[in-house]
Scaffold this active site. Sequence first.
Site, PDB file in Angstrom:
ATOM      1  N   ARG A  36       0.847  -1.195   0.000  1.00 33.03           N
ATOM      2  CA  ARG A  36       0.000   0.000   0.000  1.00 33.03           C
ATOM      3  C   ARG A  36       0.883   1.246   0.000  1.00 33.03           C
ATOM      4  O   ARG A  36       1.557   1.545   0.981  1.00 33.03           O
ATOM      5  CB  ARG A  36      -0.927   0.021   1.220  1.00 33.03           C
ATOM      6  N   ASP A  93      -3.451   3.086  14.215  1.00 33.03           N
ATOM      7  CA  ASP A  93      -2.673   3.709  13.154  1.00 33.03           C
ATOM      8  C   ASP A  93      -3.240   5.090  12.899  1.00 33.03           C
ATOM      9  O   ASP A  93      -4.031   5.607  13.696  1.00 33.03           O
ATOM     10  CB  ASP A  93      -2.632   2.838  11.903  1.00 33.03           C
TER      11      ASP A  93
END
Length: 530
Positions: free
Chosen positions: A167, A446
């Site tokens: 990603r 996150d």
Amino acid sequence: MPFDSPPVASIERRAPPHPRADEILTPEALGFLAELHQRFDDRRRTLLQRRAERQAEFDAGALPDFVEETRGVREAEWTVGRIPPELLDRRVEITGPVDRKMIVNALNSGARVFMADFEDATSPTWANLIDGQANLKDRWAGRLDFTDSTSGKAYALRPDPAVLMVRPRGWHLGEDHLRIDGQPVSGALFDFGLYAFHNARAAIAAGSGAYFYLPKLESAAEARLWNAVFDLTEERLGLEPGRLKATVLIETLPAAFEMDEILWELRSHIVGLNCGRWDYIFSLIKRLGRHPAFLTPDRSRMVMGEAFLRAYSELLIATCHRRGAFAMGGMAAQIPVKGDPLANEAAFSKVRADKEREARAGHDGTWVAHPDLVPVALEVFEACVPGPNQLERRPEVRLDRAALLTVHDGVRTEQGLRENIRVGVRYLQAWLNGRGAVPLYNLMEDAATAEISRTQIWQWLHHRAGLDDGRPITPELYQRLLAEELDALDQPGGPPRLQEAAALFRDLTLALDCPEFLTLPAYEQLAADR
């Protein structure tokens, strides 16, 4: 294959020394990045400007809706291109940052797929970025191993590792350590371009492929830009058209109204969509935060089985399966608690219930954040999904704008406000110290959960929202609670930069307008460290 750099004014590296930087930033790789930059950066900036224009429209009272001009795409019968055989079973995927130990453990975890994350789980220090690219290059060169300097334990890749996906960062982030023609290169193009350049042909030669997760898209036009990047990359690397494959995260509110169109724009490269649930909550708050009708309750009340989250998940499954694409579920962020079997069982029970909901709803797979959760999620999905996927399930779901905009019921509590403060400040502190995935209060946090924390506080302050005890959330109350939480967090010998993180968090939450991303001002501080 040699690459000639297109005519550029300059390619300037503004970064501290790194022992493997020259191996990653070869003249050929820099030439490839320069071409990506020159071909696509103006389009990227135009699309970011369109995001700002849409935000002004939302602030003025507009609401997102399905696009009338693309009704034909939604109503026509078509499917995406061929899905590689090794991606037909994605029942459990694990995600995490790109440090070497994480990559080895995740590839060995028993998950079907590992997503190496340069985005929300990685703080984009120069060392982290170059280390990550070098680690992934080593994976395809057959030299990925790791020895723990503390325990002396050696880790090596097993014979049948998880399929690797990568990603890159979203379109909004720049990479200031590398400037082309005086402009920071796009973080998305930097991460994608270097991985593809160094590894696409090696991965294909090994019987796999170059597979990506694409984050933070807000429109089909942004997907069209990624498709152009993929096409050019295949041409330059001498790859068969359609060889690069991607899964797109539907983690912004505007993108939920253009899922068919996103699949259409990337149809030769896309294999599925993913429910990026935490960023999706953040996006709804950010995009519609000025509307009192969309005032949110405590984060803990916004569960996937209800309101706008349930509607978007159901629509994603129906849309993907109609088009022959995977519908991936969301993240289980729980992490094991050492020495506390009761707490672990309670956490694992929540994971099982969440994964059963996803599997029975029709998702083809799911995400976990910790290797210990892989067998838990896999047991559920193998029981509920005996085949490799559920592409044959074709639920009928009406395109329902109202359902996609229905906010969860629930109250706001002082405990919820304090939790937002703690998570937001501690995450920013860790991010400024170079860590992007942080265990906090038995969850792996996150950037997405930190974004929920700060945008919720901004929204609650903007509307002077009431707590369950009747008190309004005012700047005075908020700053008192913030000071109390900082006193509790500021322990002697603790990690540095707490006050710096707190000041940034305070500025973000008290801003007149809700800032787009906390990582944008935080990156300015991070880049200044060089």
